[in-house]
Design a protein around this motif. Structure first.
Motif, PDB file in Angstrom:
ATOM      1  N   THR A  90       0.809  -1.223   0.000  1.00  0.00           N
ATOM      2  CA  THR A  90       0.000   0.000   0.000  1.00  0.00           C
ATOM      3  C   THR A  90       0.844   1.276   0.000  1.00  0.00           C
ATOM      4  N   VAL A  95      -1.098   6.136   0.276  1.00  0.00           N
ATOM      5  CA  VAL A  95      -1.868   4.890   0.300  1.00  0.00           C
ATOM      6  C   VAL A  95      -2.196   4.522  -1.143  1.00  0.00           C
ATOM      7  N   THR A 107      -4.334   2.138  -3.403  1.00  0.00           N
ATOM      8  CA  THR A 107      -5.480   1.226  -3.361  1.00  0.00           C
ATOM      9  C   THR A 107      -5.651   0.634  -4.752  1.00  0.00           C
TER      10      THR A 107
END
Ligand SMILES: *[C@@H]1O[C@H](CO)[C@@H](O)[C@H](O)[C@H]1NC(C)=O
Ligand SMILES: *[C@@H]1O[C@H](CO)[C@@H](O)[C@H](O)[C@H]1NC(C)=O
Ligand SMILES: *[C@@H]1O[C@H](CO)[C@@H](O)[C@H](O)[C@H]1NC(C)=O
Ligand SMILES: *[C@@H]1O[C@H](CO)[C@@H](O)[C@H](O)[C@H]1NC(C)=O
Ligand SMILES: *[C@@H]1O[C@H](CO)[C@@H](O)[C@H](O)[C@H]1NC(C)=O
Ligand SMILES: *[C@@H]1O[C@H](CO)[C@@H](O)[C@H](O)[C@H]1NC(C)=O
Length: 471
Positions: free
Chosen positions: A337, A415, A417
């Motif tokens: 991530t 992050v 995703t």
């Protein structure tokens, strides 16, 4: 070697060609050898002769000034400083230069080494620096880099003097208010011809994060006095500048100098090019402080969509140095991530733009800024506006964003995703589709001047080996 005679002669020679106050050239000692580790801290990882470069470390010493601010540090950056209170210092400069002088492109990049980890981190160089024949140097100008955090819970002192007392025990920076003038003197040295094989025509200053914040201060306050740099590239610097004071105490105790900072733009009457580069971690702050400013013939501002402050590439580079120098407390780099979108490939392109900008006046390309709008849930009251795939709209868009396989939130380490299998399959029915789109996007980004050829190859290779669409 007899540096002393030259040290006294040089300022006179250089003054006559520049018509300013004579540049102060520090006394040099070196190349430095020996010590317990028998190599410099934060040295090149691997064998630098593989790329036909040499790496040498020198000690520099002399008198440096600190600065007294006259008036206020206003947001327009038009500040007036007065040098005061000279003090003795001695520090190190680590220099990488082409082994053959004929391969040197004439421009040196001088990194303001980052000390936020509690030790020196010199990581602003990408492959493009060496492909283009730049010299690349880093100078330790802040106290923490020399002696480490002395009194911070959980932080072992890991400055140069602890890491290798035999090599570095004689180094001393009085306090961080002197960092700016030491930086000036290091730049003057690179142009002086005192370093064998290296007489820089131009010096480009760069630094990230805390160092970028000091570079903004340098641009507005010190460069107008020193005229030492030919271009400055402050990176991930939040639209902030350190305020020339000295902070003792909170948030750290002991020997640390994380100076208070003020919001600022880059002054518009500066005579040299300045190129600021930020990511999603900093650009909201720049926006809310009112520090975005228009591009001009001497100013560029890039906001890198999807990129994060301490992204995967930066963490991997940091870990490689930390492993070589046997440092503890490394941030793990194996989480899927962590944001892989980095400011480093655009910075690498920016160096080559800067060289041309200095020589010809042709500035780097312009890119739109990221789209920002009100947000009740965010602490700053604003957030990025996202597209249907959840990536931020606008900004300088690297191929990871124009041919996306994930959504990126570039807050600090970011992050990543991953898109769902369904989304990936609808975007890229076959791997060949993905690779072709990546090839096109990468060559567009190279043509635009946002990244260099090696990064395009990396991205295309990554696409070939990616499990996209998922099998
Ligand atoms: C700094 O400047 C201020 C006002 O410009 C002056 O009052 C003060 O004496 C100066 N401080 C030093 C140490 O020179
Ligand atoms: C500097 O800032 C202070 C506090 O905001 C203000 O009172 C003062 O008038 C300002 N001085 C100048 C010269 O602008
Ligand atoms: C430099 O300093 C900042 C904090 O000021 C930190 O977040 C960043 O990770 C540091 N390291 C690098 C390599 O930029
Ligand atoms: C270290 O921190 C403690 C607690 O804040 C303080 O009392 C002490 O003076 C500090 N020591 C140094 C060397 O700064
Ligand atoms: C975008 O984010 C929203 C909210 O987290 C999520 O429901 C949606 O599936 C995401 N879209 C894509 C294409 O990943
Ligand atoms: C991005 O991360 C920050 C910090 O964790 C969070 O506040 C924000 O809501 C996230 N934004 C999106 C669109 O996921």
């Amino acid at each position: 070697m007899k540096p002393f005679a030259l040290v006294w002669l040089l300022p006179i020679v250089m003054a006559s060609t520049r018509g300013h106050q004579p540049p102060v050239i520090p006394t040099i000692e070196g190349p430095i050898t020996g010590g317990t580790h028998e190599h410099p801290f934060s040295a090149w990882v691997g064998d630098i002769s593989d790329i036909s470069y040499v790496e040498e470390e020198y000690f520099i010493s002399g008198h440096a000034f600190r600065y007294n601010v006259t008036g206020n540090l206003t947001i327009d950056g038009k500040w007036t400083l007065v040098p005061i209170d000279p003090a003795n210092y001695k520090t190190r400069i680590l220099i990488r230069r082409p082994a053959k002088e004929a391969d040197f492109n004439g421009d040196a990049i001088l990194e303001w080494i980052n000390v936020s980890a509690g030790y020196d981190l010199m990581i602003s160089d990408g492959p493009g620096v060496y492909e283009a024949g730049f010299a690349f140097a880093g100078v330790s100008v802040q106290v923490v880099g020399i002696v480490g955090y002395q009194n911070v819970t959980g932080m072992a002192p890991l400055g140069l003097t602890e890491w290798d007392p035999a090599r570095y025990g004689s180094l001393n920076v009085p306090d961080d208010r002197y960092s700016y003038d030491i930086y000036t003197q290091a730049a003057n040295l690179l142009k002086s011809g005192l370093i064998p094989g290296l007489k820089a025509k131009n010096v480009i200053g760069t630094g990230e994060s805390q160092s970028g914040i000091r570079l903004n201060a340098y641009a507005n306050g010190v460069q107008p006095i020193s005229n030492a740099f030919d271009a400055l590239i402050p990176v991930i610097s939040f639209g902030q500048a350190s305020d020339f004071s000295r902070l003792i105490g909170a948030p750290y105790t002991g020997t640390t100098d994380l100076a208070p900072a003020v919001p600022t733009r880059i002054r518009t009457d500066l005579k040299i090019p300045v190129h600021q580069i930020n990511t999603e971690s900093e650009a909201l702050y720049v926006y809310v402080q009112g520090c975005r400013q228009p591009d001009t013939a001497l100013y560029r501002y890039w906001e890198n969509t999807g990129a994060a402050h301490a992204n995967l590439l930066v963490l991997q580079k940091t870990a490689a140095v930390a492993t070589q120098d046997q440092l503890p407390n490394q941030i793990p780099t194996n989480s899927p991530t962590i944001d892989p979108v980095s400011w480093l490939p655009p910075l690498d392109a920016a160096y080559q733009h800067a060289s041309r900008w200095i020589r010809t006046g042709i500035p780097p390309p312009t890119f739109p800024l990221m789209e920002i709008g009100p947000s009740a849930s965010m602490p700053l009251g604003v957030d990025y506006i996202r597209d249907s795939l959840n990536n931020t709209k606008g900004g300088a868009r690297q191929p990871e964003i124009t041919v996306p396989i994930a959504a990126y939130n570039g807050t600090f380490i970011g992050v990543r995703t991953s898109f769902t299998d369904e989304t990936l399959k609808s975007l890229y029915p076959t791997n060949k589709d993905y690779v072709i789109k990546m090839k096109v996007a990468s060559s567009v980004a190279v043509k635009e001047g946002l990244i260099l050829g090696y990064q395009a190859s990396n991205l295309v290779n990554g696409a070939i080996h990616a499990n996209v669409p998922p099998s």
